[in-house]
Design a protein around this motif. Structure first.
Motif, PDB file in Angstrom:
ATOM      1  N   LEU A 199       0.828  -1.203   0.000  1.00 19.16           N
ATOM      2  CA  LEU A 199       0.000   0.000   0.000  1.00 19.16           C
ATOM      3  C   LEU A 199       0.867   1.259   0.000  1.00 19.16           C
ATOM      4  O   LEU A 199       0.533   2.254  -0.643  1.00 19.16           O
ATOM      5  N   THR A 200       1.973   1.211   0.733  1.00 23.57           N
ATOM      6  CA  THR A 200       2.881   2.357   0.764  1.00 23.57           C
ATOM      7  C   THR A 200       3.501   2.592  -0.607  1.00 23.57           C
ATOM      8  O   THR A 200       3.644   3.738  -1.060  1.00 23.57           O
ATOM      9  N   LEU A 201       3.867   1.517  -1.294  1.00 22.51           N
ATOM     10  CA  LEU A 201       4.392   1.643  -2.658  1.00 22.51           C
ATOM     11  C   LEU A 201       3.340   2.210  -3.600  1.00 22.51           C
ATOM     12  O   LEU A 201       3.645   3.036  -4.474  1.00 22.51           O
ATOM     13  N   ALA A 202       2.089   1.775  -3.425  1.00 19.15           N
ATOM     14  CA  ALA A 202       1.004   2.312  -4.250  1.00 19.15           C
ATOM     15  C   ALA A 202       0.852   3.813  -4.012  1.00 19.15           C
ATOM     16  O   ALA A 202       0.658   4.593  -4.959  1.00 19.15           O
ATOM     17  N   GLY A 203       0.954   4.223  -2.751  1.00 19.69           N
ATOM     18  CA  GLY A 203       0.898   5.645  -2.437  1.00 19.69           C
ATOM     19  C   GLY A 203       2.048   6.407  -3.056  1.00 19.69           C
ATOM     20  O   GLY A 203       1.876   7.541  -3.543  1.00 19.69           O
ATOM     21  N   ALA A 204       3.226   5.795  -3.075  1.00 23.06           N
ATOM     22  CA  ALA A 204       4.396   6.439  -3.685  1.00 23.06           C
ATOM     23  C   ALA A 204       4.174   6.661  -5.176  1.00 23.06           C
ATOM     24  O   ALA A 204       4.603   7.683  -5.736  1.00 23.06           O
ATOM     25  N   CYS A 205       3.499   5.716  -5.832  1.00 21.18           N
ATOM     26  CA  CYS A 205       3.206   5.869  -7.261  1.00 21.18           C
ATOM     27  C   CYS A 205       2.325   7.092  -7.514  1.00 21.18           C
ATOM     28  O   CYS A 205       2.604   7.909  -8.407  1.00 21.18           O
ATOM     29  N   VAL A 206       1.258   7.234  -6.721  1.00 20.56           N
ATOM     30  CA  VAL A 206       0.330   8.349  -6.904  1.00 20.56           C
ATOM     31  C   VAL A 206       1.015   9.684  -6.612  1.00 20.56           C
ATOM     32  O   VAL A 206       0.861  10.664  -7.352  1.00 20.56           O
ATOM     33  N   VAL A 207       1.792   9.728  -5.523  1.00 20.93           N
ATOM     34  CA  VAL A 207       2.480  10.970  -5.157  1.00 20.93           C
ATOM     35  C   VAL A 207       3.483  11.356  -6.239  1.00 20.93           C
ATOM     36  O   VAL A 207       3.597  12.540  -6.597  1.00 20.93           O
ATOM     37  N   THR A 208       4.207  10.389  -6.775  1.00 21.18           N
ATOM     38  CA  THR A 208       5.169  10.677  -7.846  1.00 21.18           C
ATOM     39  C   THR A 208       4.475  11.308  -9.048  1.00 21.18           C
ATOM     40  O   THR A 208       4.984  12.267  -9.647  1.00 21.18           O
ATOM     41  N   ALA A 209       3.329  10.780  -9.406  1.00 22.85           N
ATOM     42  CA  ALA A 209       2.591  11.316 -10.548  1.00 22.85           C
ATOM     43  C   ALA A 209       2.178  12.762 -10.329  1.00 22.85           C
ATOM     44  O   ALA A 209       2.106  13.552 -11.279  1.00 22.85           O
ATOM     45  N   CYS A 210       1.924  13.132  -9.079  1.00 22.48           N
ATOM     46  CA  CYS A 210       1.457  14.488  -8.764  1.00 22.48           C
ATOM     47  C   CYS A 210       2.539  15.552  -8.925  1.00 22.48           C
ATOM     48  O   CYS A 210       2.242  16.757  -8.860  1.00 22.48           O
ATOM     49  N   ALA A 211       3.793  15.140  -9.116  1.00 18.64           N
ATOM     50  CA  ALA A 211       4.870  16.119  -9.262  1.00 18.64           C
ATOM     51  C   ALA A 211       4.845  16.814 -10.609  1.00 18.64           C
ATOM     52  O   ALA A 211       5.468  17.872 -10.784  1.00 18.64           O
ATOM     53  N   LYS A 212       4.122  16.277 -11.571  1.00 14.44           N
ATOM     54  CA  LYS A 212       4.075  16.863 -12.914  1.00 14.44           C
ATOM     55  C   LYS A 212       3.324  18.199 -12.890  1.00 14.44           C
ATOM     56  O   LYS A 212       2.263  18.327 -12.282  1.00 14.44           O
ATOM     57  N   GLY A 213       3.911  19.199 -13.538  1.00 15.79           N
ATOM     58  CA  GLY A 213       3.267  20.494 -13.672  1.00 15.79           C
ATOM     59  C   GLY A 213       3.471  21.443 -12.514  1.00 15.79           C
ATOM     60  O   GLY A 213       3.022  22.593 -12.560  1.00 15.79           O
ATOM     61  N   LEU A 214       4.140  20.999 -11.468  1.00 16.11           N
ATOM     62  CA  LEU A 214       4.367  21.857 -10.302  1.00 16.11           C
ATOM     63  C   LEU A 214       5.608  22.717 -10.500  1.00 16.11           C
ATOM     64  O   LEU A 214       6.450  22.451 -11.364  1.00 16.11           O
TER      65      LEU A 214
END
Length: 314
Positions: A199-214
């Protein structure tokens, strides 16, 4: 050639760990090795940076030769390792009841005395555990390939963050791997650590994706959070996998069982670059979500599958 030798050596190392370590502290001992390995990775990376900065042909050659010679030091240590006898069996990997009598070679062909010992069969439930762990192994392609490519191509974070993420991961693993592994004893604790890590790895995937456009500063903050989550997932899933790979194996056939588990790990590492690039890098947020879902599903599936393997072993 080097890859084939490396995979074979990894399987043999795991069997050696199973024989050399006390079963009561085996996972903690394995965690200590991983922590030391990460320290060495940090030292090696720093040394390599100096060699690359010097940009000298003879230094490049010296670094390669020094790396090769270092393996001789490992060879010198091997004879001093004490090997534990398997419980209820011989050190050859089969029980005493399965060892053929020396007179079997003199028996008449076709007689029961002349039959070879039964072949070692790795339980299918153990193979299923190995396959699910192979999915967890995708995390290393996530860190080594997916994260750097995403950072450089799809975010505004500075390039030095690629090295920064490696340093962060190394430090966190060194600090917490042994501590976490000490608390993962038994199949129940191992499956809990595995699905929590997944679950922590899954969360890391989503957070990584959120870095785009910032903005660059915001991207750095988000990627650092992703690095912390990724490192936490790695520490948890590794502790869980060590317990499962050793405790679910038949102690009389350690080599065969560790070979199967290592084959799953090798398959995950081989498929990792393709899976990560064709999901996260190619499809962005949707791809990162797919990769995270794969981690989560494999983590939850590990609970019933490991229980079944434990029941079969018992």
């Amino acid at each position: 050639m080097s890859t084939a030798v490396d995979r074979a050596a990894s399987a043999v190392r795991q069997a050696l760990y199973a024989r050399a370590f006390d079963p009561r502290t085996r996972v903690a001992d394995r965690a200590a090795i991983r922590a030391v390995t990460n320290v060495a990775i940090g030292v090696g990376a720093a040394t390599a940076a100096l060699v690359l900065q010097a940009d000298s042909r003879w230094l490049f050659q010296a670094a390669i030769v020094a790396n090769a010679v270092s393996f001789l030091g490992v060879v010198a240590l091997l004879p001093g390792i004490a090997i534990r006898e398997p419980a209820g069996g011989s050190a050859a990997g089969i029980s005493a009841a399965e060892v053929p009598d020396q007179s079997a070679s003199l028996a008449a062909p076709g007689s029961p005395e002349a039959r070879p010992p039964a072949k070692i069969r790795v339980a299918r439930s153990y193979q299923a555990v190995s396959a699910l762990n192979a999915v967890m192994t995708l995390q290393f392609a996530f860190f080594d390939i997916g994260l750097p490519l995403w950072l450089l191509q799809d975010t505004r974070a500075p390039r030095f963050m690629v090295s920064g993420m490696l340093i962060l991961n190394t430090v966190l693993v060194v600090l917490f791997q042994v501590r976490v592994a000490r608390g993962v004893t038994g199949i129940a604790a191992a499956t809990r650590a595995t699905w929590l890590g997944a679950l922590t790895l899954a969360g890391a995937c989503v957070v990584t994706a959120c870095a785009k456009g910032l903005s660059p500063v915001a991207a750095v903050a988000v990627l650092l959070l992703a690095g912390v989550l990724l490192s936490a997932g790695e520490v948890l899933t590794q502790a869980g996998s060590w317990t499962l790979r050793y405790d679910l194996a038949d102690d009389r056939a350690v080599g065969a069982y560790q070979g199967v588990f290592n084959a799953g790990t090798a398959a995950g590492q081989m498929a990792g670059p393709l899976v990560v690039t064709q999901t996260a890098i190619r499809h962005g947020l949707a791809g990162w979500t797919e990769l995270g879902a794969a981690f989560a599903l494999a983590g939850f599936a590990m609970v019933p599958v490991a229980r079944r393997a434990d029941a079969a072993r018992s």
